[in-house]
Each structure stands twice: as C-alpha cells, then as structure tokens.
Design a protein around this motif. Sequence first.
Motif, mmCIF file in Angstrom:
data_model
loop_
_atom_site.group_PDB
_atom_site.id
_atom_site.type_symbol
_atom_site.label_atom_id
_atom_site.label_comp_id
_atom_site.label_asym_id
_atom_site.label_seq_id
_atom_site.Cartn_x
_atom_site.Cartn_y
_atom_site.Cartn_z
ATOM 1 N N ASP A 195 0.743 -1.269 -0.064
ATOM 2 C CA ASP A 195 0.177 0.072 -0.096
ATOM 3 C C ASP A 195 0.823 1.143 -0.022
ATOM 4 O OD1 ASP A 195 -2.144 -1.516 -0.026
ATOM 5 O OD2 ASP A 195 -2.640 -1.503 2.191
ATOM 6 N N ARG A 196 0.667 2.063 -0.968
ATOM 7 C CA ARG A 196 1.623 3.297 -1.241
ATOM 8 C C ARG A 196 0.964 4.587 -0.855
ATOM 9 N NH1 ARG A 196 6.318 1.668 -2.931
ATOM 10 N NH2 ARG A 196 6.448 -0.419 -3.622
ATOM 11 N N LEU A 197 1.628 5.227 -0.348
ATOM 12 C CA LEU A 197 1.058 6.718 -0.057
ATOM 13 C C LEU A 197 1.877 7.883 -0.756
ATOM 14 C CD1 LEU A 197 -1.144 7.607 1.877
ATOM 15 C CD2 LEU A 197 0.397 7.584 3.703
ATOM 16 N N TYR A 230 2.203 1.388 5.246
ATOM 17 C CA TYR A 230 2.248 2.139 4.127
ATOM 18 C C TYR A 230 3.689 2.558 3.747
ATOM 19 C CZ TYR A 230 -2.445 2.818 5.534
ATOM 20 O OH TYR A 230 -4.006 2.768 5.876
ATOM 21 N N ALA A 231 3.937 2.632 2.350
ATOM 22 C CA ALA A 231 5.300 3.094 1.854
ATOM 23 C C ALA A 231 4.960 4.423 1.812
ATOM 24 C CB ALA A 231 5.748 2.248 0.751
ATOM 25 N N VAL A 232 5.596 5.450 2.418
ATOM 26 C CA VAL A 232 5.242 6.844 2.064
ATOM 27 C C VAL A 232 6.414 7.425 1.106
ATOM 28 C CG1 VAL A 232 5.173 9.265 3.143
ATOM 29 C CG2 VAL A 232 4.392 7.066 4.410
ATOM 30 N N LEU A 267 -3.453 7.368 -1.955
ATOM 31 C CA LEU A 267 -3.331 6.236 -1.438
ATOM 32 C C LEU A 267 -3.289 4.906 -2.516
ATOM 33 C CD1 LEU A 267 -3.040 4.243 0.806
ATOM 34 C CD2 LEU A 267 -5.297 4.335 1.517
ATOM 35 N N GLU A 268 -2.428 4.291 -2.697
ATOM 36 C CA GLU A 268 -2.532 3.348 -3.873
ATOM 37 C C GLU A 268 -2.661 1.953 -3.242
ATOM 38 O OE1 GLU A 268 -2.745 3.896 -7.458
ATOM 39 O OE2 GLU A 268 -1.630 2.332 -8.264
ATOM 40 N N LEU A 269 -3.656 1.467 -2.981
ATOM 41 C CA LEU A 269 -3.854 -0.058 -2.257
ATOM 42 C C LEU A 269 -3.125 -0.957 -3.496
ATOM 43 C CD1 LEU A 269 -7.493 0.500 -1.101
ATOM 44 C CD2 LEU A 269 -5.174 0.519 0.377
#
Length: 348
Positions: A195-197, A230-232, A267-269
């Motif tokens: 999940d990317r932020l 989350y990967a910020v 937010l890219e789930l």
Amino acid sequence: MRKVLESRIPELVELEGLIEKLGPEARVNVLAEIPYEDHVFPIHSIEIGSEDPTSPCFTMVGGVHGLERIGSMVVISTLRTVIELLSWDQTLKDRLAHSRLIFVPILNPVGMFRRSRSNGNNVDLMRNAPVFSEEATRFLYGGHRLSPKIPFYRGALADGMEVENQVLFDFLKERVLPAKVSICLDVHSGFGADDRLWFPYARTKKPFPYFVEAYAFRELLNKTYPNHAYAVEPQSIQYTTHGDFWDYLFDVHFENKTDQFFFPLTLELGSWKWIRKNPKQILGALGVFNPILPHRQARVLRDQKTFMDFLHRAVLSSDWIKMNDEQRNIWRFEALNLWFNGSHNVAC
Ligand SMILES: [Zn+2]
C-alpha cells in the motif's frame, strides 16, 4: 432503473442511502450531474463539521478511476462510521466543532457504471489536468493525446479539464485551500505488493516544496503506528505522468498561499495480496484492482479505519509541521537521502 444502478454501481446506491441519514451538521452538494446513456449520474460532496472554510480539514476522494471501486468503498465506509459516531461520540462532535471532514466518494460515476478506468469521454481523469511532465514519461501510461480509444488518454488540449475534474477543482479551491491545515487523500488501487502513500509530484522527480513536512508526516506515522504498512514516498519514485490533478491543485495552492498548509496524498492500495490468495480473480477486469472475496474486502475496509482517524487528528493537532531550524535541517538531509538520492538541488 434502480435495479440497473444497484447491479452496475451499488456504491452510488449505498452512498445515497447514507446521505439520507445525515444530520444538520452535514452539508451535501451535487457538484455535477453527468449524463450517460439513459442515466444522469450525480457527483456528491459531503462536508461535516465547522462552517469556517479556514478550519482544519481532512478530505477523502474516491472513484477517480472507475475500475478501482475499492477506493470508493473505503471512502463510503469511513463516511458510514463517521455518521454512526456522530450519533453518540461526543469527542468526535467536539473535534468537528472546529474542524471538518469532506467526502467526495465517487468522482467518476460513469466510469464505475461502464466499468472503465476513464470517464464517459474516455478521458483518464488523472492524466487530464493542465500539467506537463518535465520527465520522460512511460509510453502511453504517462498520459497521451493520440486517441481516446487508447487507455491513459489525456483529452484534447482545447477541451480543458473534464467536468469531473473542473467541479472537484472549483469545490476544493473554495472549501479546502483556505483551510489553515488540510490533508486530501485520494484512494486508488493498483497492481502492486504494498500500500503506497504518495505525495506530489507526479510530473517531476524534483522535491516538492513540502518534502520536509512530508518527512515529518512519515515520522509521525512511524512513531504513532510502528506496524503500519504504508510506503510513504513521492509519486515520482514509482513513475511520472502528465496531467496529475493533485500536482495541479498543489501548484495553485502554493502560488497563492499565505500561511496555509495543503498536503495532498494518494493512497494506492496494492492488489497483489488479494490476487495472490485468489488468483482466479485476475481473469475479470475488476479483479485486478479490487478484493473480490467478501472477507478480504471487509479486511481492507477495516485496515484503513485507523489511518483515516489518524489523518483527521493530524490536521487538528498540526504541531508536527512546525519544526525548529535544527530539526528541519536534519530531516531535510534525511528526506533528500531517502527519496531524492541525496540531491541538494532544491529550489525551496
Ligand atoms: Zn487509480
């Protein structure tokens, strides 16, 4: 008609049911009505809490890409929880007396109805803003003007922004940009493991003006929820594109700001974890971007709840953006090393 909507776009039916339950503390608008085939699809905005447009504000947007339905589900599920909490939770009422929650759960209802990423004009809304990438973008994927028949179409230059983007822009400019502190979260899903932020920019690999605050945000999240997943990162670490809506809105904010802080996040789930456990779902167009099995869908909705509450708290209690010079210099150095290869070629 209702039956068709229930089967093709149940999220809109659910949203309209929730809107009926809203109390006087909510302000509901239909930002636009988009005609398609025999239907007219509303784009709803819901604003809850203080009427003061300068009050801190957390905004959620979903359904920009019609195939990524889980984004709308996350926004609607958060709205449902807020509505229920407002019926008994005095602490949330107190928070909302001097802050706001804004929801635009389904920005692209026609795309959701016709099960396409793009809108009814075959335009990809996240490639459609008047922003040109400074980098070499991936062929087609970065946005193009070759043909509306090819995915990731930006729309004709002369046509400007699509109605969906224009009404969202006008609404956020009026209700969100004046806020002293605001965070916008746009919920998508994509074919990835994590999940990317993402914070801006999508158009350039250069640091965006608030990259030190983005690092402070990451520290706040890491310390508050050390086990978060989350990967910020700046979006440009993954890829760059033309026409990113959040790049555009951020630049408008930054040109005109006095002392407001506006922090857009996407937010890219990552869908890989759903596909890995249920490989058959990849055979359907929706299966690539959404958890299909009910218990996995429930899990995604449950997992995001804490984070949504965190974002509301982060706009209300915003001391994390106020750093002394020493702290700022340390985090600036760490952020440049983490995200920008240590580049010091920063204009801000
Ligand atoms: Zn998307």
